[in-house]
Design a protein around this motif. Structure first.
Motif, PDB file in Angstrom:
ATOM      1  N   ARG A  94       5.116  -4.343   4.859  1.00 34.51           N
ATOM      2  CA  ARG A  94       4.990  -5.095   3.693  1.00 34.51           C
ATOM      3  C   ARG A  94       3.640  -5.069   3.200  1.00 34.51           C
ATOM      4  O   ARG A  94       3.473  -4.858   1.783  1.00 34.51           O
ATOM      5  N   LYS A  95       2.701  -5.024   3.777  1.00 32.53           N
ATOM      6  CA  LYS A  95       1.506  -5.040   3.434  1.00 32.53           C
ATOM      7  C   LYS A  95       0.928  -3.462   2.868  1.00 32.53           C
ATOM      8  O   LYS A  95       0.384  -3.486   1.677  1.00 32.53           O
ATOM      9  N   LEU A  96       1.456  -2.639   3.381  1.00 33.65           N
ATOM     10  CA  LEU A  96       1.450  -1.317   2.682  1.00 33.65           C
ATOM     11  C   LEU A  96       2.205  -1.108   1.612  1.00 33.65           C
ATOM     12  O   LEU A  96       1.812  -0.198   0.772  1.00 33.65           O
ATOM     13  N   PRO A 119       3.177   7.888  -5.980  1.00 32.25           N
ATOM     14  CA  PRO A 119       1.672   7.792  -5.794  1.00 32.25           C
ATOM     15  C   PRO A 119       1.517   7.439  -4.500  1.00 32.25           C
ATOM     16  O   PRO A 119       0.258   7.380  -3.976  1.00 32.25           O
ATOM     17  N   VAL A 120       2.267   6.849  -3.548  1.00 31.85           N
ATOM     18  CA  VAL A 120       2.065   6.398  -1.935  1.00 31.85           C
ATOM     19  C   VAL A 120       3.234   6.829  -1.134  1.00 31.85           C
ATOM     20  O   VAL A 120       4.440   6.830  -1.621  1.00 31.85           O
ATOM     21  N   GLY A 132       1.521   2.937  15.559  1.00 33.11           N
ATOM     22  CA  GLY A 132       0.766   2.230  14.230  1.00 33.11           C
ATOM     23  C   GLY A 132       1.201   2.940  12.962  1.00 33.11           C
ATOM     24  O   GLY A 132       1.446   4.354  12.865  1.00 33.11           O
ATOM     25  N   PHE A 133       0.770   2.589  12.011  1.00 30.43           N
ATOM     26  CA  PHE A 133       0.825   2.915  10.639  1.00 30.43           C
ATOM     27  C   PHE A 133      -0.712   3.548  10.274  1.00 30.43           C
ATOM     28  O   PHE A 133      -1.734   2.972  10.669  1.00 30.43           O
ATOM     29  N   LEU A 134      -0.585   4.651   9.588  1.00 32.58           N
ATOM     30  CA  LEU A 134      -1.964   5.272   9.269  1.00 32.58           C
ATOM     31  C   LEU A 134      -2.272   5.198   7.621  1.00 32.58           C
ATOM     32  O   LEU A 134      -1.453   5.193   6.860  1.00 32.58           O
TER      33      LEU A 134
END
Length: 184
Positions: free
Chosen positions: A71-73, A134-135, A173-175
């Motif tokens: 959610r932060k990403l 964009p992400v 983890g997320f990169l």
């Protein structure tokens, strides 16, 4: 020099002379059990799909806070897009092959592999008659497979594992940046 001081010097010099362990190896060895899934394939499976489903499950169950990290990403893109925000499905992508062994003998076949997969999800920013991406949210997953069989199976696609293969998925983890070469 005193005995304790000599011992300190020996320990310090041995630490300096020992090879440094790869960060990915230590991360997997010390992985949170909530972020590891081990099972045996009962049918032929696509590793790309298994990695994507694994990451989705971790997000939905919020195992070890994965949903909170996710959610932060996504929050900034969702906020910037207003009501025109959507996500695509996660896609598993084989990124690095750390090791693959295939041994055929009179007793049968023994295969083992160690891969790094990326699970990518595009975040869609919509606008009138179009959209942009964009992400991307990218997660790293280590995949280990192992299979022993008394008979040789036909050769399959690299991402397809045969029934009876033991699969271990470890969420690493997320990169925020995507590696383009394997670190030794």
């Amino acid at each position: 020099m005193t005995a304790p001081r000599i011992l300190q010097v020996i320990i310090a010099s041995s630490l300096l002379l020992c090879p440094i362990t790869n960060a990915q190896e230590t991360q997997t060895a010390n992985a949170n059990p909530a972020l590891v899934k081990t099972y045996t394939a009962s049918r032929a499976l696509e590793l790309n799909e298994e990695v994507a489903k694994f990451v989705i499950d971790l997000i939905h169950t919020n195992a070890a806070g994965v949903q909170d990290q996710y959610r932060k990403l996504t929050a900034k893109t969702e906020e910037d897009a207003g009501g025109r925000y959507a996500t695509r499905r996660f896609q598993g992508l084989q990124w690095f092959v750390n090791e693959f062994t295939n041994e055929v003998s009179a007793e049968g076949v023994s295969e083992s592999a160690d891969y790094i997969y990326l699970a990518r999800q595009q975040l869609i920013f919509g606008y009138h008659h179009g959209y942009s991406v964009p992400v991307n949210v990218v997660a790293q997953v280590r995949v280990r497979t192992e299979r022993k069989s008394t008979r040789a199976n036909e050769t399959a696609k690299p991402d397809l594992v045969q029934p009876g293969t033991k699969i271990t998925l470890t969420f690493e983890g997320f990169l925020t940046t995507v590696p383009v070469e394997q670190k030794d």
